[in-house]
Design a protein around this motif. Sequence first.
Motif, PDB file in Angstrom:
ATOM      1  N   MET A   1       0.844  -1.182   0.000  1.00  0.00           N
ATOM      2  CA  MET A   1       0.000   0.000   0.000  1.00  0.00           C
ATOM      3  C   MET A   1       0.887   1.242   0.000  1.00  0.00           C
ATOM      4  SD  MET A   1      -3.285   0.493   0.246  1.00  0.00           S
ATOM      5  CE  MET A   1      -4.318   1.874   0.321  1.00  0.00           C
ATOM      6  N   TYR A   2       0.455   2.232  -0.720  1.00  0.00           N
ATOM      7  CA  TYR A   2       1.212   3.471  -0.797  1.00  0.00           C
ATOM      8  C   TYR A   2       1.154   4.256   0.503  1.00  0.00           C
ATOM      9  CZ  TYR A   2       2.072   3.407  -5.807  1.00  0.00           C
ATOM     10  OH  TYR A   2       2.521   3.108  -7.042  1.00  0.00           O
ATOM     11  N   ASP A   3       2.242   4.930   0.796  1.00  0.00           N
ATOM     12  CA  ASP A   3       2.306   5.851   1.930  1.00  0.00           C
ATOM     13  C   ASP A   3       2.030   7.237   1.359  1.00  0.00           C
ATOM     14  OD1 ASP A   3       2.687   6.873   4.429  1.00  0.00           O
ATOM     15  OD2 ASP A   3       4.874   6.686   4.393  1.00  0.00           O
ATOM     16  N   VAL A   4       0.841   7.769   1.624  1.00  0.00           N
ATOM     17  CA  VAL A   4       0.378   9.006   0.995  1.00  0.00           C
ATOM     18  C   VAL A   4       0.283  10.116   2.031  1.00  0.00           C
ATOM     19  CG1 VAL A   4      -1.549  10.064  -0.254  1.00  0.00           C
ATOM     20  CG2 VAL A   4      -0.906   7.706  -0.727  1.00  0.00           C
ATOM     21  N   HIS A   5       0.635  11.316   1.617  1.00  0.00           N
ATOM     22  CA  HIS A   5       0.521  12.499   2.461  1.00  0.00           C
ATOM     23  C   HIS A   5      -0.390  13.500   1.753  1.00  0.00           C
ATOM     24  CE1 HIS A   5       1.931  14.908   5.804  1.00  0.00           C
ATOM     25  NE2 HIS A   5       1.969  15.944   4.986  1.00  0.00           N
ATOM     26  N   VAL A   6      -1.263  14.166   2.502  1.00  0.00           N
ATOM     27  CA  VAL A   6      -2.225  15.104   1.923  1.00  0.00           C
ATOM     28  C   VAL A   6      -1.887  16.515   2.377  1.00  0.00           C
ATOM     29  CG1 VAL A   6      -4.668  15.725   1.781  1.00  0.00           C
ATOM     30  CG2 VAL A   6      -3.997  13.317   1.934  1.00  0.00           C
ATOM     31  N   ARG A   7      -1.856  17.437   1.415  1.00  0.00           N
ATOM     32  CA  ARG A   7      -1.572  18.850   1.705  1.00  0.00           C
ATOM     33  C   ARG A   7      -2.487  19.729   0.858  1.00  0.00           C
ATOM     34  NH1 ARG A   7       2.102  19.077   5.969  1.00  0.00           N
ATOM     35  NH2 ARG A   7       2.759  21.128   5.320  1.00  0.00           N
ATOM     36  N   PRO A   8      -2.794  20.928   1.369  1.00  0.00           N
ATOM     37  CA  PRO A   8      -3.582  21.870   0.565  1.00  0.00           C
ATOM     38  C   PRO A   8      -2.800  22.332  -0.664  1.00  0.00           C
ATOM     39  CG  PRO A   8      -3.545  22.544   2.864  1.00  0.00           C
ATOM     40  CD  PRO A   8      -2.560  21.425   2.717  1.00  0.00           C
ATOM     41  N   GLU A   9      -3.502  22.556  -1.744  1.00  0.00           N
ATOM     42  CA  GLU A   9      -2.921  23.001  -3.009  1.00  0.00           C
ATOM     43  C   GLU A   9      -2.064  24.260  -2.847  1.00  0.00           C
ATOM     44  OE1 GLU A   9      -5.701  24.410  -6.107  1.00  0.00           O
ATOM     45  OE2 GLU A   9      -5.476  22.388  -6.896  1.00  0.00           O
ATOM     46  N   ARG A  10      -2.521  25.200  -2.044  1.00  0.00           N
ATOM     47  CA  ARG A  10      -1.804  26.472  -1.888  1.00  0.00           C
ATOM     48  C   ARG A  10      -0.388  26.288  -1.345  1.00  0.00           C
ATOM     49  NH1 ARG A  10      -5.481  26.216   2.105  1.00  0.00           N
ATOM     50  NH2 ARG A  10      -4.669  26.237   4.221  1.00  0.00           N
ATOM     51  N   GLU A  11      -0.155  25.167  -0.635  1.00  0.00           N
ATOM     52  CA  GLU A  11       1.190  24.944  -0.101  1.00  0.00           C
ATOM     53  C   GLU A  11       2.201  24.655  -1.200  1.00  0.00           C
ATOM     54  OE1 GLU A  11       1.859  22.621   3.319  1.00  0.00           O
ATOM     55  OE2 GLU A  11       0.089  23.405   4.358  1.00  0.00           O
ATOM     56  N   LEU A  12       1.748  24.171  -2.336  1.00  0.00           N
ATOM     57  CA  LEU A  12       2.663  23.953  -3.451  1.00  0.00           C
ATOM     58  C   LEU A  12       3.264  25.277  -3.885  1.00  0.00           C
ATOM     59  CD1 LEU A  12       3.912  21.971  -5.450  1.00  0.00           C
ATOM     60  CD2 LEU A  12       1.958  22.339  -6.923  1.00  0.00           C
ATOM     61  N   ARG A  13       2.427  26.290  -3.924  1.00  0.00           N
ATOM     62  CA  ARG A  13       2.878  27.621  -4.308  1.00  0.00           C
ATOM     63  C   ARG A  13       3.686  28.279  -3.191  1.00  0.00           C
ATOM     64  NH1 ARG A  13      -1.896  29.573  -5.318  1.00  0.00           N
ATOM     65  NH2 ARG A  13      -2.228  30.287  -3.211  1.00  0.00           N
ATOM     66  N   ASN A  14       3.206  28.172  -1.965  1.00  0.00           N
ATOM     67  CA  ASN A  14       3.824  28.883  -0.851  1.00  0.00           C
ATOM     68  C   ASN A  14       5.016  28.158  -0.234  1.00  0.00           C
ATOM     69  OD1 ASN A  14       1.791  30.770  -1.182  1.00  0.00           O
ATOM     70  ND2 ASN A  14       0.493  29.891   0.401  1.00  0.00           N
TER      71      ASN A  14
ATOM     72  N   LEU B   1      -2.632  16.736  -3.363  1.00  0.00           N
ATOM     73  CA  LEU B   1      -2.948  18.140  -3.153  1.00  0.00           C
ATOM     74  C   LEU B   1      -4.453  18.309  -3.187  1.00  0.00           C
ATOM     75  CD1 LEU B   1      -0.248  19.779  -5.445  1.00  0.00           C
ATOM     76  CD2 LEU B   1      -0.131  19.346  -2.990  1.00  0.00           C
ATOM     77  N   THR B   2      -4.955  19.123  -2.286  1.00  0.00           N
ATOM     78  CA  THR B   2      -6.400  19.325  -2.196  1.00  0.00           C
ATOM     79  C   THR B   2      -6.749  20.796  -2.333  1.00  0.00           C
ATOM     80  OG1 THR B   2      -6.343  19.596   0.212  1.00  0.00           O
ATOM     81  CG2 THR B   2      -6.658  17.360  -0.637  1.00  0.00           C
ATOM     82  N   ASN B   3      -7.981  21.042  -2.754  1.00  0.00           N
ATOM     83  CA  ASN B   3      -8.540  22.387  -2.802  1.00  0.00           C
ATOM     84  C   ASN B   3      -9.934  22.292  -2.205  1.00  0.00           C
ATOM     85  OD1 ASN B   3      -9.339  24.976  -3.329  1.00  0.00           O
ATOM     86  ND2 ASN B   3      -9.019  24.868  -5.539  1.00  0.00           N
ATOM     87  N   ARG B   4     -10.112  22.969  -1.082  1.00  0.00           N
ATOM     88  CA  ARG B   4     -11.386  22.933  -0.351  1.00  0.00           C
ATOM     89  C   ARG B   4     -11.785  21.512   0.022  1.00  0.00           C
ATOM     90  NH1 ARG B   4     -14.661  27.670  -3.581  1.00  0.00           N
ATOM     91  NH2 ARG B   4     -13.060  29.243  -3.198  1.00  0.00           N
ATOM     92  N   GLY B   5     -10.792  20.744   0.412  1.00  0.00           N
ATOM     93  CA  GLY B   5     -11.042  19.391   0.893  1.00  0.00           C
ATOM     94  C   GLY B   5     -11.176  18.322  -0.173  1.00  0.00           C
ATOM     95  N   LYS B   6     -11.093  18.695  -1.422  1.00  0.00           N
ATOM     96  CA  LYS B   6     -11.204  17.718  -2.507  1.00  0.00           C
ATOM     97  C   LYS B   6      -9.854  17.553  -3.198  1.00  0.00           C
ATOM     98  CE  LYS B   6     -16.054  18.498  -3.481  1.00  0.00           C
ATOM     99  NZ  LYS B   6     -17.056  18.800  -4.497  1.00  0.00           N
ATOM    100  N   GLY B   7      -9.490  16.318  -3.500  1.00  0.00           N
ATOM    101  CA  GLY B   7      -8.236  16.051  -4.181  1.00  0.00           C
ATOM    102  C   GLY B   7      -8.225  16.644  -5.581  1.00  0.00           C
ATOM    103  N   THR B   8      -7.131  17.327  -5.917  1.00  0.00           N
ATOM    104  CA  THR B   8      -7.015  17.942  -7.245  1.00  0.00           C
ATOM    105  C   THR B   8      -5.825  17.396  -8.037  1.00  0.00           C
ATOM    106  OG1 THR B   8      -5.719  19.767  -6.336  1.00  0.00           O
ATOM    107  CG2 THR B   8      -8.101  20.098  -6.536  1.00  0.00           C
ATOM    108  N   HIS B   9      -4.740  17.055  -7.348  1.00  0.00           N
ATOM    109  CA  HIS B   9      -3.534  16.585  -8.020  1.00  0.00           C
ATOM    110  C   HIS B   9      -2.836  15.558  -7.139  1.00  0.00           C
ATOM    111  CE1 HIS B   9      -4.198  20.670  -9.578  1.00  0.00           C
ATOM    112  NE2 HIS B   9      -3.710  20.185 -10.708  1.00  0.00           N
ATOM    113  N   VAL B  10      -2.036  14.731  -7.783  1.00  0.00           N
ATOM    114  CA  VAL B  10      -1.199  13.784  -7.059  1.00  0.00           C
ATOM    115  C   VAL B  10       0.224  13.969  -7.562  1.00  0.00           C
ATOM    116  CG1 VAL B  10      -0.696  11.361  -6.590  1.00  0.00           C
ATOM    117  CG2 VAL B  10      -3.070  12.125  -6.811  1.00  0.00           C
ATOM    118  N   LEU B  11       1.147  14.162  -6.644  1.00  0.00           N
ATOM    119  CA  LEU B  11       2.560  14.281  -6.992  1.00  0.00           C
ATOM    120  C   LEU B  11       3.241  12.953  -6.671  1.00  0.00           C
ATOM    121  CD1 LEU B  11       3.355  17.754  -5.415  1.00  0.00           C
ATOM    122  CD2 LEU B  11       2.782  17.250  -7.783  1.00  0.00           C
TER     123      LEU B  11
END
Length: 90
Positions: free
Chosen positions: A1-14, A31-41
């Motif tokens: 199983m993957y070891d996944v970490h969740v962060r808000p999208e804005r942290e990518l920029r900041n 990466l999430t925006n308003r609690g919904k997943g938007t991207h996976v790095l």
Amino acid sequence: MYDVHVRPERELRNNFSEISKLNKKYDAVVLTNRGKGTHVLINFDEFKEYENFRHNRYLLQKIKEAESDPDVRLLSHEDVWAALGEKYGL
């Protein structure tokens, strides 16, 4: 199983350097925006493996399609190389 970490999208920029470090530590960073997943790095090696898997799955699908088509004649590996050798002097 993957070891996944969740962060808000804005942290990518900041905090790109922190996200980059997390991406090295974890298998994936979601990466999430308003609690919904938007991207996976994922790291580049994982990406290459995924693309190779997708390519192989695509080829297998096309081979199965060709095998089920009565108008298609499949050649053996040896026949392909023999035909290429005749045509291109290989």
